[in-house]
Design a protein around this motif. Sequence first.
Motif, PDB file in Angstrom:
ATOM      1  N   SER A   3      -2.793 -12.423   1.358  1.00 35.54           N
ATOM      2  CA  SER A   3      -1.649 -11.582   0.996  1.00 35.54           C
ATOM      3  C   SER A   3      -1.350 -10.594   2.123  1.00 35.54           C
ATOM      4  O   SER A   3      -2.255 -10.026   2.728  1.00 35.54           O
ATOM      5  CB  SER A   3      -1.946 -10.819  -0.287  1.00 35.54           C
ATOM      6  OG  SER A   3      -0.904  -9.927  -0.559  1.00 35.54           O
ATOM      7  N   ASP A   4      -0.094 -10.389   2.367  1.00 36.30           N
ATOM      8  CA  ASP A   4       0.391  -9.465   3.398  1.00 36.30           C
ATOM      9  C   ASP A   4       0.640  -8.074   2.820  1.00 36.30           C
ATOM     10  O   ASP A   4       0.975  -7.151   3.534  1.00 36.30           O
ATOM     11  CB  ASP A   4       1.698 -10.055   3.955  1.00 36.30           C
ATOM     12  CG  ASP A   4       1.948  -9.656   5.386  1.00 36.30           C
ATOM     13  OD1 ASP A   4       0.978  -9.360   6.085  1.00 36.30           O
ATOM     14  OD2 ASP A   4       3.126  -9.666   5.771  1.00 36.30           O
ATOM     15  N   LYS A   5       0.461  -7.940   1.518  1.00 35.87           N
ATOM     16  CA  LYS A   5       0.824  -6.703   0.817  1.00 35.87           C
ATOM     17  C   LYS A   5       0.065  -5.466   1.316  1.00 35.87           C
ATOM     18  O   LYS A   5       0.686  -4.431   1.530  1.00 35.87           O
ATOM     19  CB  LYS A   5       0.633  -6.886  -0.686  1.00 35.87           C
ATOM     20  CG  LYS A   5       1.228  -5.770  -1.482  1.00 35.87           C
ATOM     21  CD  LYS A   5       1.178  -6.041  -2.952  1.00 35.87           C
ATOM     22  CE  LYS A   5       1.828  -4.894  -3.694  1.00 35.87           C
ATOM     23  NZ  LYS A   5       1.837  -5.089  -5.108  1.00 35.87           N
ATOM     24  N   PRO A   6      -1.272  -5.507   1.526  1.00 36.56           N
ATOM     25  CA  PRO A   6      -1.964  -4.295   2.008  1.00 36.56           C
ATOM     26  C   PRO A   6      -1.441  -3.813   3.358  1.00 36.56           C
ATOM     27  O   PRO A   6      -1.301  -2.607   3.573  1.00 36.56           O
ATOM     28  CB  PRO A   6      -3.431  -4.730   2.107  1.00 36.56           C
ATOM     29  CG  PRO A   6      -3.562  -5.863   1.164  1.00 36.56           C
ATOM     30  CD  PRO A   6      -2.229  -6.568   1.190  1.00 36.56           C
ATOM     31  N   ALA A   7      -1.128  -4.711   4.261  1.00 39.33           N
ATOM     32  CA  ALA A   7      -0.599  -4.318   5.574  1.00 39.33           C
ATOM     33  C   ALA A   7       0.778  -3.682   5.430  1.00 39.33           C
ATOM     34  O   ALA A   7       1.087  -2.686   6.095  1.00 39.33           O
ATOM     35  CB  ALA A   7      -0.531  -5.526   6.501  1.00 39.33           C
ATOM     36  N   ARG A   8       1.618  -4.267   4.571  1.00 37.95           N
ATOM     37  CA  ARG A   8       2.959  -3.681   4.340  1.00 37.95           C
ATOM     38  C   ARG A   8       2.847  -2.316   3.696  1.00 37.95           C
ATOM     39  O   ARG A   8       3.582  -1.392   4.037  1.00 37.95           O
ATOM     40  CB  ARG A   8       3.801  -4.625   3.473  1.00 37.95           C
ATOM     41  CG  ARG A   8       4.361  -5.803   4.221  1.00 37.95           C
ATOM     42  CD  ARG A   8       5.446  -6.491   3.429  1.00 37.95           C
ATOM     43  NE  ARG A   8       5.098  -6.682   2.030  1.00 37.95           N
ATOM     44  CZ  ARG A   8       4.823  -7.856   1.467  1.00 37.95           C
ATOM     45  NH1 ARG A   8       4.877  -8.951   2.166  1.00 37.95           N
ATOM     46  NH2 ARG A   8       4.504  -7.926   0.198  1.00 37.95           N
ATOM     47  N   THR A   9       1.929  -2.184   2.763  1.00 40.08           N
ATOM     48  CA  THR A   9       1.739  -0.893   2.087  1.00 40.08           C
ATOM     49  C   THR A   9       1.254   0.163   3.078  1.00 40.08           C
ATOM     50  O   THR A   9       1.745   1.293   3.077  1.00 40.08           O
ATOM     51  CB  THR A   9       0.735  -1.042   0.926  1.00 40.08           C
ATOM     52  OG1 THR A   9       1.231  -2.024   0.018  1.00 40.08           O
ATOM     53  CG2 THR A   9       0.538   0.271   0.197  1.00 40.08           C
ATOM     54  N   ALA A  10       0.305  -0.186   3.924  1.00 45.48           N
ATOM     55  CA  ALA A  10      -0.205   0.756   4.931  1.00 45.48           C
ATOM     56  C   ALA A  10       0.902   1.161   5.900  1.00 45.48           C
ATOM     57  O   ALA A  10       1.018   2.345   6.266  1.00 45.48           O
ATOM     58  CB  ALA A  10      -1.378   0.152   5.688  1.00 45.48           C
ATOM     59  N   ALA A  11       1.721   0.209   6.323  1.00 48.87           N
ATOM     60  CA  ALA A  11       2.836   0.516   7.235  1.00 48.87           C
ATOM     61  C   ALA A  11       3.838   1.449   6.559  1.00 48.87           C
ATOM     62  O   ALA A  11       4.362   2.370   7.188  1.00 48.87           O
ATOM     63  CB  ALA A  11       3.517  -0.764   7.688  1.00 48.87           C
ATOM     64  N   LYS A  12       4.088   1.207   5.294  1.00 51.72           N
ATOM     65  CA  LYS A  12       5.031   2.052   4.551  1.00 51.72           C
ATOM     66  C   LYS A  12       4.491   3.484   4.412  1.00 51.72           C
ATOM     67  O   LYS A  12       5.237   4.450   4.550  1.00 51.72           O
ATOM     68  CB  LYS A  12       5.302   1.446   3.174  1.00 51.72           C
ATOM     69  CG  LYS A  12       6.419   2.100   2.435  1.00 51.72           C
ATOM     70  CD  LYS A  12       6.748   1.353   1.159  1.00 51.72           C
ATOM     71  CE  LYS A  12       7.932   2.000   0.471  1.00 51.72           C
ATOM     72  NZ  LYS A  12       8.304   1.296  -0.749  1.00 51.72           N
ATOM     73  N   VAL A  13       3.190   3.598   4.170  1.00 52.57           N
ATOM     74  CA  VAL A  13       2.560   4.918   4.062  1.00 52.57           C
ATOM     75  C   VAL A  13       2.656   5.654   5.399  1.00 52.57           C
ATOM     76  O   VAL A  13       2.993   6.848   5.445  1.00 52.57           O
ATOM     77  CB  VAL A  13       1.091   4.792   3.597  1.00 52.57           C
ATOM     78  CG1 VAL A  13       0.333   6.098   3.769  1.00 52.57           C
ATOM     79  CG2 VAL A  13       1.044   4.341   2.140  1.00 52.57           C
ATOM     80  N   ARG A  14       2.386   4.960   6.515  1.00 46.58           N
ATOM     81  CA  ARG A  14       2.495   5.587   7.850  1.00 46.58           C
ATOM     82  C   ARG A  14       3.928   6.052   8.113  1.00 46.58           C
ATOM     83  O   ARG A  14       4.156   7.155   8.614  1.00 46.58           O
ATOM     84  CB  ARG A  14       2.056   4.610   8.946  1.00 46.58           C
ATOM     85  CG  ARG A  14       0.568   4.527   9.153  1.00 46.58           C
ATOM     86  CD  ARG A  14       0.200   3.775  10.421  1.00 46.58           C
ATOM     87  NE  ARG A  14       0.765   2.436  10.486  1.00 46.58           N
ATOM     88  CZ  ARG A  14       0.241   1.346   9.926  1.00 46.58           C
ATOM     89  NH1 ARG A  14      -0.891   1.453   9.257  1.00 46.58           N
ATOM     90  NH2 ARG A  14       0.820   0.170  10.056  1.00 46.58           N
TER      91      ARG A  14
END
Length: 180
Positions: A3-14
């Motif tokens: 899943s790509d979701k954790p990376a997208r979530t981290a990028a969104k948080v940054r």
Amino acid sequence: MHSDKPARTAAKVRKTRRFWAWMLGALIIVVLDQLTKGYVDSHLAYGERWHLLPFFNITLLYNPGAAFSFLADGHGWQRWLFTAIALGAAGLIVNLLRRSPGQLLFCSSLMAILGGAVGNLVDRMQHGHVIDFLLFYWNSWYFPAFNVADVAITCGAALLLLDEVLRIRRERRSKARKAA
């Protein structure tokens, strides 16, 4: 399946954290601007000068117009025009900061312009004019008085121009590499 979701979530948080850092920077400019204006307004009479250097005074002046007292004799209607312009600019800048918080030079310029625009907007809403107090002169020549918000706007505009020059230079280099 990965899943790509954790990376997208981290990028969104940054991205969100960067956005709020730019907003905090703009707020610091507004606070510094308002503190300096409040100090000068409470310690000097209108037109009074504190002579600090042979070419620089602190003086209390009120500007109902815009830069260089543009439309200062507008009989009050200009207050609302400049308020609307500042609100529109602030909305646009916040949107740009939200979309591109990772662009350091671009966002630094927008942060400075936003802080300065809001600092002067507070004055217009609170007093009906902007408080100016930094006065540079030489002999009988005087540069129009200005304030911390004006310094922030000017520095932000210069950084914005620099960012655009550097962007154009990068594009030219990229095109030249592709053509080679």
